[in-house]
Enzyme design. Sequence first.
Site, PDB file in Angstrom:
ATOM      1  N   GLY A  50       1.587  -5.089  -3.184  1.00 26.99           N
ATOM      2  CA  GLY A  50       1.499  -5.853  -4.046  1.00 26.99           C
ATOM      3  C   GLY A  50       2.061  -5.333  -5.620  1.00 26.99           C
ATOM      4  N   ASP A  71       7.205   3.954   2.298  1.00 31.44           N
ATOM      5  CA  ASP A  71       6.796   3.302   2.309  1.00 31.44           C
ATOM      6  C   ASP A  71       7.457   2.725   4.478  1.00 31.44           C
ATOM      7  OD1 ASP A  71       5.211  -0.031   1.543  1.00 31.44           O
ATOM      8  OD2 ASP A  71       5.998   0.598   3.357  1.00 31.44           O
ATOM      9  N   ASN A  79       2.547 -11.160   2.738  1.00 33.41           N
ATOM     10  CA  ASN A  79       2.782  -9.838   1.355  1.00 33.41           C
ATOM     11  C   ASN A  79       3.732 -10.956   0.055  1.00 33.41           C
ATOM     12  OD1 ASN A  79       5.016  -7.518   3.390  1.00 33.41           O
ATOM     13  ND2 ASN A  79       2.468  -7.916   3.015  1.00 33.41           N
ATOM     14  N   ARG A  82       2.443 -11.964  -3.440  1.00 34.22           N
ATOM     15  CA  ARG A  82       2.246 -11.221  -4.529  1.00 34.22           C
ATOM     16  C   ARG A  82       3.403  -9.690  -4.407  1.00 34.22           C
ATOM     17  NH1 ARG A  82      -0.503 -10.291  -0.104  1.00 34.22           N
ATOM     18  NH2 ARG A  82      -1.031  -8.037   0.596  1.00 34.22           N
ATOM     19  N   LYS A  95      10.730  -2.769   4.253  1.00 37.91           N
ATOM     20  CA  LYS A  95      10.577  -2.823   3.112  1.00 37.91           C
ATOM     21  C   LYS A  95      11.532  -2.463   2.056  1.00 37.91           C
ATOM     22  CE  LYS A  95       5.829  -4.714   2.266  1.00 37.91           C
ATOM     23  NZ  LYS A  95       4.116  -4.331   2.106  1.00 37.91           N
ATOM     24  N   ASN A 140      -5.123   2.374   0.493  1.00 40.18           N
ATOM     25  CA  ASN A 140      -7.153   2.561   2.033  1.00 40.18           C
ATOM     26  C   ASN A 140      -6.676   3.782   0.934  1.00 40.18           C
ATOM     27  OD1 ASN A 140      -5.053   4.691   3.205  1.00 40.18           O
ATOM     28  ND2 ASN A 140      -2.744   3.342   2.936  1.00 40.18           N
ATOM     29  N   CYS A 198      -7.386  -6.810   1.438  1.00 46.00           N
ATOM     30  CA  CYS A 198      -6.798  -7.443   0.451  1.00 46.00           C
ATOM     31  C   CYS A 198      -6.895  -8.740   2.048  1.00 46.00           C
ATOM     32  CB  CYS A 198      -5.192  -7.902   0.325  1.00 46.00           C
ATOM     33  SG  CYS A 198      -4.875  -6.756  -1.660  1.00 46.00           S
ATOM     34  N   CYS A 351     -13.457 -12.562  14.058  1.00 46.00           N
ATOM     35  CA  CYS A 351     -12.109 -12.878  12.828  1.00 46.00           C
ATOM     36  C   CYS A 351     -11.336 -12.611  12.940  1.00 46.00           C
ATOM     37  CB  CYS A 351     -13.412 -12.638  11.986  1.00 46.00           C
ATOM     38  SG  CYS A 351     -13.826 -10.817  11.231  1.00 46.00           S
TER      39      CYS A 351
END
Length: 393
Positions: A50, A71, A79, A82, A95, A140, A198, A351
């Site tokens: 982002g 990355d 993704n 954003r 990426k 992170n 996020c 969850c």
Amino acid sequence: MNQIEHRAAKTELSPGELARYSRHLILPEIGVEGQRRLKEARVLCIGAGGLGSPAALYLASAGVGTLGIVDPDDVDLTNLHRQILYGTKDVGRSKLKSAHDRLHDANPNIDIELHNCRFSSENAQDLVERYDIVVDGSDNFPTRYLSNDVCVWARKPNIYGSVFRFDGQSTVFAPHLDGPCYRCLFPEPPPAGSVPNCAEAGVLGVLPGIIGMIQATEAIKLILDTGDPLVGRLLHYDALKMKFREFNLKRDPECPVCGEEPTITSPIDYEQFCGMNAGAEAVAAATAIPAISVSDLKHKIDQKNPMVILDVREKFEYEIARIEGSQLIPLDELPDRISELDPNAEIVAFCHTGMRSARAVQFLQGHGYKRSFNLAGGIDAWAHEIDPTMQKY
Ligand SMILES: [Zn+2]
């Protein structure tokens, strides 16, 4: 930044580059000299997500001559709201490859150095050494502490950005320019799992765009050696109120990395430092919330173990993906609907990644549901480890 100036004195801009950057060249603060500096500058973007997406796009377009990107991830459907470096056609691609195509299209004059790895204690010093400035677009705590420490030791500015829901912030950590470092502000990481990411908390798609562009702006100013850098100042942006606020930051003379008597002088185990290595049992012990793993749940399902599989996510998440046979009661509705659950039943709550369901289990335990457990890693772990055909989000 003297090294950039030194290299810029020996470089030339082609007629094509002069035309491309003409709107820069006409600015007295940039001019041909400044554009040469940009051409000779080397910027490392940690993460192409982002924050890294807008930062890398603008740095490439601005003519920053060498852009390094670290990355290891592939583009994911979630993704795209954003991470503007990527399009729908890139989903499932690396990426780095996707970013390379887009950045090369934005500006074929620059060199793009792809580092297909995680930024880690093993490679961080070597990587940072090769660049003038670091743009930290990580999401992170272990990576933030690592990039901070390595940049302090290498005397490289570390341009920080972070986003959370509708709020973002940015600053430039640079003790060698008399500003504080990340550890001056946060000597200790927050307890593992206490700050939602996020995926759990959500983020306004535009927000990392704004913060990433502030990071790019700061990188360009540092390269040009113009304006007032965001050193010793934290800029906070509230998208809902549409307000920017500024906080002055001070160096901590007792900082373990940039202080007068540093105690940390080489990379440590940042995952351990941030408590990320703790397994489901360790986290359960620390939080006193009993947990089971996704493989345990699968085993119980296969054994036809009588139990309630309680989904505490929102309805839209249930529509994206669900665990067969589960019962949906969103966390917010649990207090009103607790009577739908048998207090004697074994309950496995889940969850998305396990944070909301931990709160659900805490609530259930407090109301006499003693046989309730949290599914460690949530449906995300289930999709990764048990059912790879499941839609991830
Ligand atoms: Zn410090």
